[in-house]
Scaffold this motif. Structure first.
Motif, short mmCIF file in Angstrom:
data_model
loop_
_atom_site.label_atom_id
_atom_site.label_comp_id
_atom_site.label_asym_id
_atom_site.label_seq_id
_atom_site.Cartn_x
_atom_site.Cartn_y
_atom_site.Cartn_z
N GLU A 163 0.96 -1.22 -0.08
CA GLU A 163 0.14 0.27 -0.22
C GLU A 163 0.85 1.31 0.04
OE1 GLU A 163 -2.87 2.37 3.16
OE2 GLU A 163 -3.30 0.18 2.86
N ASN A 164 1.80 1.17 0.68
CA ASN A 164 2.62 2.56 0.95
C ASN A 164 3.56 2.52 -0.32
OD1 ASN A 164 2.06 3.64 3.32
ND2 ASN A 164 3.09 2.45 4.42
N ARG B 97 13.82 9.53 3.88
CA ARG B 97 12.45 9.46 3.58
C ARG B 97 12.20 10.01 2.32
NH1 ARG B 97 9.77 14.26 4.12
NH2 ARG B 97 11.00 16.11 4.68
N ARG B 98 10.91 9.44 1.41
CA ARG B 98 10.65 9.74 0.21
C ARG B 98 9.46 10.88 0.42
NH1 ARG B 98 10.69 6.92 -5.13
NH2 ARG B 98 10.26 8.51 -6.31
N MET C 110 4.86 5.63 -5.47
CA MET C 110 4.60 5.71 -6.93
C MET C 110 3.87 6.60 -7.33
SD MET C 110 5.36 1.45 -8.08
CE MET C 110 4.19 0.92 -7.34
N ASN C 111 2.62 6.69 -6.66
CA ASN C 111 1.56 7.61 -7.37
C ASN C 111 1.83 9.07 -6.78
OD1 ASN C 111 -0.02 6.00 -8.81
ND2 ASN C 111 -0.94 5.19 -6.73
N GLY C 112 3.26 9.33 -5.97
CA GLY C 112 3.46 10.72 -5.80
C GLY C 112 2.63 11.10 -4.60
N ARG C 113 2.17 10.35 -3.63
CA ARG C 113 1.28 10.68 -2.55
C ARG C 113 2.10 10.50 -1.16
NH1 ARG C 113 -3.18 6.68 -3.46
NH2 ARG C 113 -3.27 6.88 -1.40
N PRO C 114 1.89 11.45 -0.28
CA PRO C 114 2.71 11.40 1.06
C PRO C 114 2.37 10.01 1.99
CG PRO C 114 0.95 13.05 1.24
CD PRO C 114 1.06 12.44 -0.21
N GLU D 226 6.52 4.71 8.93
CA GLU D 226 5.94 3.27 8.41
C GLU D 226 6.75 2.67 7.18
OE1 GLU D 226 1.92 3.52 6.89
OE2 GLU D 226 1.19 4.71 8.76
N ILE D 227 8.03 3.22 7.09
CA ILE D 227 8.97 2.92 5.99
C ILE D 227 10.24 2.74 6.88
CG2 ILE D 227 10.12 3.66 3.85
CD1 ILE D 227 6.98 3.26 3.53
#
Length: 81
Positions: free
Chosen positions: A23-24, A67-68, A29-33, A38-39
């Motif tokens: 999910e994350n 962090r991304r 990949m969709n550019g959402r925060p 959680e990573i």
């Protein structure tokens, strides 16, 4: 390659491990925060400077976290003493 405030260029070779849920990963990949807690994002950069005053960068061991975000990747490096 990064450039320091004094104009010195530092070559960065970074080995990293990033683990995220499906999910994350899709959110990234969709550019959402994504909540960085959680990573799992750890790295081991090797630094090499182009001028002698920064030689200590090549002679030190570093570890880091990352962090991304939608606008880029943010890394923090820490020297191991």
């Amino acid at each position: 390659m990064i450039e320091l405030d004094d104009g010195c260029r530092v070559f960065v070779q970074n080995t990293a491990l990033r683990l995220a849920s499906l999910e994350n990963s899709q959110r990234i990949m969709n550019g959402r925060p994504v909540n960085p807690d959680e990573i799992y994002f750890r790295c081991q950069p090797k630094l090499e400077a182009t001028v002698p005053q920064w030689d200590w960068l090549s002679e030190s061991q570093f570890i880091g976290t990352g962090r991304r975000a939608p606008d880029g990747v943010y890394l923090s490096f820490h020297r191991v003493l």
